[in-house]
Design an enzyme around this catalytic site. Structure first.
Site, PDB file in Angstrom:
ATOM      1  N   ASP A  94       9.864 -82.528  18.326  1.00  0.00           N
ATOM      2  CA  ASP A  94       9.869 -82.372  16.866  1.00  0.00           C
ATOM      3  C   ASP A  94       8.561 -81.787  16.332  1.00  0.00           C
ATOM      4  OD1 ASP A  94      12.362 -83.498  16.836  1.00  0.00           O
ATOM      5  OD2 ASP A  94      11.744 -85.411  15.951  1.00  0.00           O
ATOM      6  N   LYS A 107      10.429 -85.074   8.080  1.00  0.00           N
ATOM      7  CA  LYS A 107      11.659 -84.274   8.130  1.00  0.00           C
ATOM      8  C   LYS A 107      12.878 -85.172   8.060  1.00  0.00           C
ATOM      9  CE  LYS A 107      12.818 -85.609  12.505  1.00  0.00           C
ATOM     10  NZ  LYS A 107      13.928 -86.508  12.810  1.00  0.00           N
ATOM     11  N   PRO A 144       7.090 -93.243   7.099  1.00  0.00           N
ATOM     12  CA  PRO A 144       7.402 -94.487   7.812  1.00  0.00           C
ATOM     13  C   PRO A 144       7.265 -94.325   9.328  1.00  0.00           C
ATOM     14  CG  PRO A 144       9.255 -93.805   6.389  1.00  0.00           C
ATOM     15  CD  PRO A 144       8.195 -92.763   6.263  1.00  0.00           C
ATOM     16  N   VAL A 145       6.734 -95.342   9.985  1.00  0.00           N
ATOM     17  CA  VAL A 145       6.549 -95.289  11.443  1.00  0.00           C
ATOM     18  C   VAL A 145       7.852 -95.694  12.140  1.00  0.00           C
ATOM     19  CG1 VAL A 145       5.289 -96.298  13.390  1.00  0.00           C
ATOM     20  CG2 VAL A 145       4.077 -95.726  11.286  1.00  0.00           C
ATOM     21  N   MET A 197      11.756 -90.014  11.057  1.00  0.00           N
ATOM     22  CA  MET A 197      11.292 -88.946  10.160  1.00  0.00           C
ATOM     23  C   MET A 197      10.149 -88.140  10.766  1.00  0.00           C
ATOM     24  SD  MET A 197      11.699 -90.584   6.385  1.00  0.00           S
ATOM     25  CE  MET A 197      11.963 -88.961   5.647  1.00  0.00           C
ATOM     26  N   ALA A 198       9.929 -88.307  12.072  1.00  0.00           N
ATOM     27  CA  ALA A 198       8.963 -87.507  12.833  1.00  0.00           C
ATOM     28  C   ALA A 198       7.523 -87.681  12.354  1.00  0.00           C
ATOM     29  CB  ALA A 198       9.351 -86.026  12.826  1.00  0.00           C
ATOM     30  N   GLY A 199       7.166 -88.920  12.003  1.00  0.00           N
ATOM     31  CA  GLY A 199       5.806 -89.179  11.521  1.00  0.00           C
ATOM     32  C   GLY A 199       4.747 -88.914  12.577  1.00  0.00           C
ATOM     33  N   GLY A 200       4.977 -89.360  13.795  1.00  0.00           N
ATOM     34  CA  GLY A 200       4.009 -89.115  14.866  1.00  0.00           C
ATOM     35  C   GLY A 200       3.889 -87.630  15.161  1.00  0.00           C
ATOM     36  N   SER A 201       5.027 -86.943  15.144  1.00  0.00           N
ATOM     37  CA  SER A 201       5.020 -85.494  15.375  1.00  0.00           C
ATOM     38  C   SER A 201       4.229 -84.798  14.273  1.00  0.00           C
ATOM     39  CB  SER A 201       6.448 -84.956  15.377  1.00  0.00           C
ATOM     40  OG  SER A 201       7.200 -85.596  16.366  1.00  0.00           O
ATOM     41  N   GLY A 236      10.609 -94.301  12.084  1.00  0.00           N
ATOM     42  CA  GLY A 236      11.670 -94.271  11.085  1.00  0.00           C
ATOM     43  C   GLY A 236      12.653 -93.136  11.245  1.00  0.00           C
TER      44      GLY A 236
HETATM   45  P1  ATP Z   1      11.150 -89.017  15.604  1.00  0.00           P
HETATM   46  O1  ATP Z   1      11.836 -88.870  14.285  1.00  0.00           O
HETATM   47  O2  ATP Z   1      10.324 -87.807  15.973  1.00  0.00           O
HETATM   48  O3  ATP Z   1      12.032 -89.467  16.711  1.00  0.00           O
HETATM   49  P2  ATP Z   1      10.032 -91.428  14.551  1.00  0.00           P
HETATM   50  O4  ATP Z   1       9.748 -90.974  13.154  1.00  0.00           O
HETATM   51  O5  ATP Z   1      11.243 -92.264  14.758  1.00  0.00           O
HETATM   52  O6  ATP Z   1      10.047 -90.166  15.485  1.00  0.00           O
HETATM   53  P3  ATP Z   1       7.267 -92.051  14.898  1.00  0.00           P
HETATM   54  O7  ATP Z   1       6.808 -92.589  13.578  1.00  0.00           O
HETATM   55  O8  ATP Z   1       6.932 -90.657  15.233  1.00  0.00           O
HETATM   56  O9  ATP Z   1       8.836 -92.261  15.070  1.00  0.00           O
HETATM   57  O10 ATP Z   1       6.710 -93.066  15.993  1.00  0.00           O
HETATM   58  C1  ATP Z   1       7.337 -93.319  17.203  1.00  0.00           C
HETATM   59  C2  ATP Z   1       6.325 -94.016  18.115  1.00  0.00           C
HETATM   60  O11 ATP Z   1       5.343 -93.055  18.484  1.00  0.00           O
HETATM   61  C3  ATP Z   1       5.567 -95.135  17.428  1.00  0.00           C
HETATM   62  O12 ATP Z   1       6.207 -96.358  17.606  1.00  0.00           O
HETATM   63  C4  ATP Z   1       4.199 -95.079  18.096  1.00  0.00           C
HETATM   64  O13 ATP Z   1       4.136 -95.964  19.189  1.00  0.00           O
HETATM   65  C5  ATP Z   1       4.073 -93.671  18.662  1.00  0.00           C
HETATM   66  N1  ATP Z   1       3.057 -92.822  17.980  1.00  0.00           N
HETATM   67  C6  ATP Z   1       2.207 -92.006  18.588  1.00  0.00           C
HETATM   68  N2  ATP Z   1       1.429 -91.349  17.708  1.00  0.00           N
HETATM   69  C7  ATP Z   1       1.791 -91.766  16.504  1.00  0.00           C
HETATM   70  C8  ATP Z   1       1.336 -91.453  15.204  1.00  0.00           C
HETATM   71  N3  ATP Z   1       0.345 -90.573  14.972  1.00  0.00           N
HETATM   72  N4  ATP Z   1       1.957 -92.041  14.164  1.00  0.00           N
HETATM   73  C9  ATP Z   1       2.970 -92.907  14.386  1.00  0.00           C
HETATM   74  N5  ATP Z   1       3.403 -93.268  15.605  1.00  0.00           N
HETATM   75  C10 ATP Z   1       2.836 -92.703  16.663  1.00  0.00           C
END
Ligand code: ATP
Length: 306
Positions: A139, A12, A97-98, A102-106, A100
């Protein structure tokens, strides 16, 4: 052939992220307009002796493979509600991207939830899945529904929004991530002496989405976390400037960053902006893609054959 379910789930961008002051519980009230974009993770679940996780993709080494992974927590929560054991192997093919913004974990949490629900034949109503999503994180509900939605409260109370056309975006992936809690702490620090207004969704922005008007959307993008992300990562200003110089109609930090997002007038313009961003050396990679994208979707389901 063994049973397995694969779910595709989108990243997202927050086209509006209005952030209120810190609440007594530490969270912030938000008016959070989510737009799902065409970068996807694929989550596959297969029956196993116990809950295990694997992950492939460029950022795979940064993804936790223990019970801290949101995909594992999703499987555990769903299983607990139904009194069963979460005995699955979860494989995440990661393209989002982790850390990043972009809510990858979500996305992986929502993907694993739908995949397990399908594998276990639970046929949970969407409202039950959304309850579990909200428990997993602010998210996560949006990752399940996709499209566009307004999130209020901590961002988890969703109202689906109509979108009248396609939008063309470029995402510049930064070197390294930013921690979302750290960005909120910086927001609090920067606003310590300010009366932060209650967050309100912009009617101009909602109208731009409804009519599919790219120029109007460009004129109404806003991210209250951007000053905090730039304060923690000043070099993002160079990336924003490079995309703007390459013809982006608007540029902003995506969520808590450090991914930056650029709205382009059409697909050709997006390809040119992505190329210019890469050439600028101010980002790790740049990806052109469209929006809105569908929420979590089962793309493969193979039943067990005895
Ligand atoms: P948001 O946009 O929701 O704030 P984000 O995109 O910045 O999140 P994510 O990629 O969701 O960040 O990862 C944040 C942290 O969550 C990672 O550093 C990791 O330790 C943890 N995490 C838990 N599960 C996952 C997953 N399936 N994929 C990636 N990171 C995960």
């Amino acid at each position: 052939m063994s049973a397995g379910v694969t779910v595709r789930v989108p990243a997202k961008v927050n086209v509006q992220l209005a952030v209120g002051g810190a609440r007594p519980d530490g969270y912030h009230d938000l008016a959070n307009v989510f737009l799902a974009v065409g970068l996807y993770d694929e989550v596959t679940v297969t029956p196993a002796d116990s809950l295990t996780i694997s992950c492939t993709g460029a950022d795979a080494d940064q993804v936790p493979l223990d019970r801290g992974n949101l995909a594992a927590r999703a499987a555990e929560l769903l299983a607990a509600r139904h009194g069963i054991e979460p005995n699955v192997h979860i494989h995440i093919a990661k393209d989002i991207p982790v850390a990043g913004g972009m809510a990858g974990g979500s996305a992986d949490g929502a993907g694993a939830l739908l995949a397990c629900d399908t594998l276990w034949g639970l046929e949970s109503p969407q409202s039950a899945l959304l309850d579990i999503c909200a428990e997993l994180g602010s998210d996560v509900p949006f990752s399940l529904v996709g499209g566009a939605a307004l999130g209020t409260g901590r961002g988890e109370r969703l109202t689906v929004l109509p979108v009248g056309g396609d939008f063309h975006w470029v995402f510049a992936v930064a070197y390294g991530g930013l921690s979302t809690p750290a960005v909120y702490r910086e927001f609090d620090r920067l606003n310590a002496d300010v009366a932060v207004p209650a967050p309100v969704a912009s009617s101009q922005l909602l109208e731009a989405l409804r009519t599919g008007d790219t120029s109007a959307l460009a004129g109404s993008l806003v991210n209250d976390l951007q000053p905090a992300a730039l304060s923690l990562r000043p070099s993002l200003a160079d990336t924003l400037a490079a995309g703007t110089a390459a013809g982006a109609l608007a540029a902003l930090v995506s969520g808590s960053g450090p991914t930056t997002a650029f709205l382009a007038k059409d697909a050709d313009a997006a390809a040119g902006i992505a190329e210019a961003l890469l050439a600028s050396g101010s980002c790790r990679t740049a990806r052109a893609t469209g929006a809105p994208a569908r929420g979590a979707t089962v793309i493969q389901y193979s039943g067990a054959v005895s």
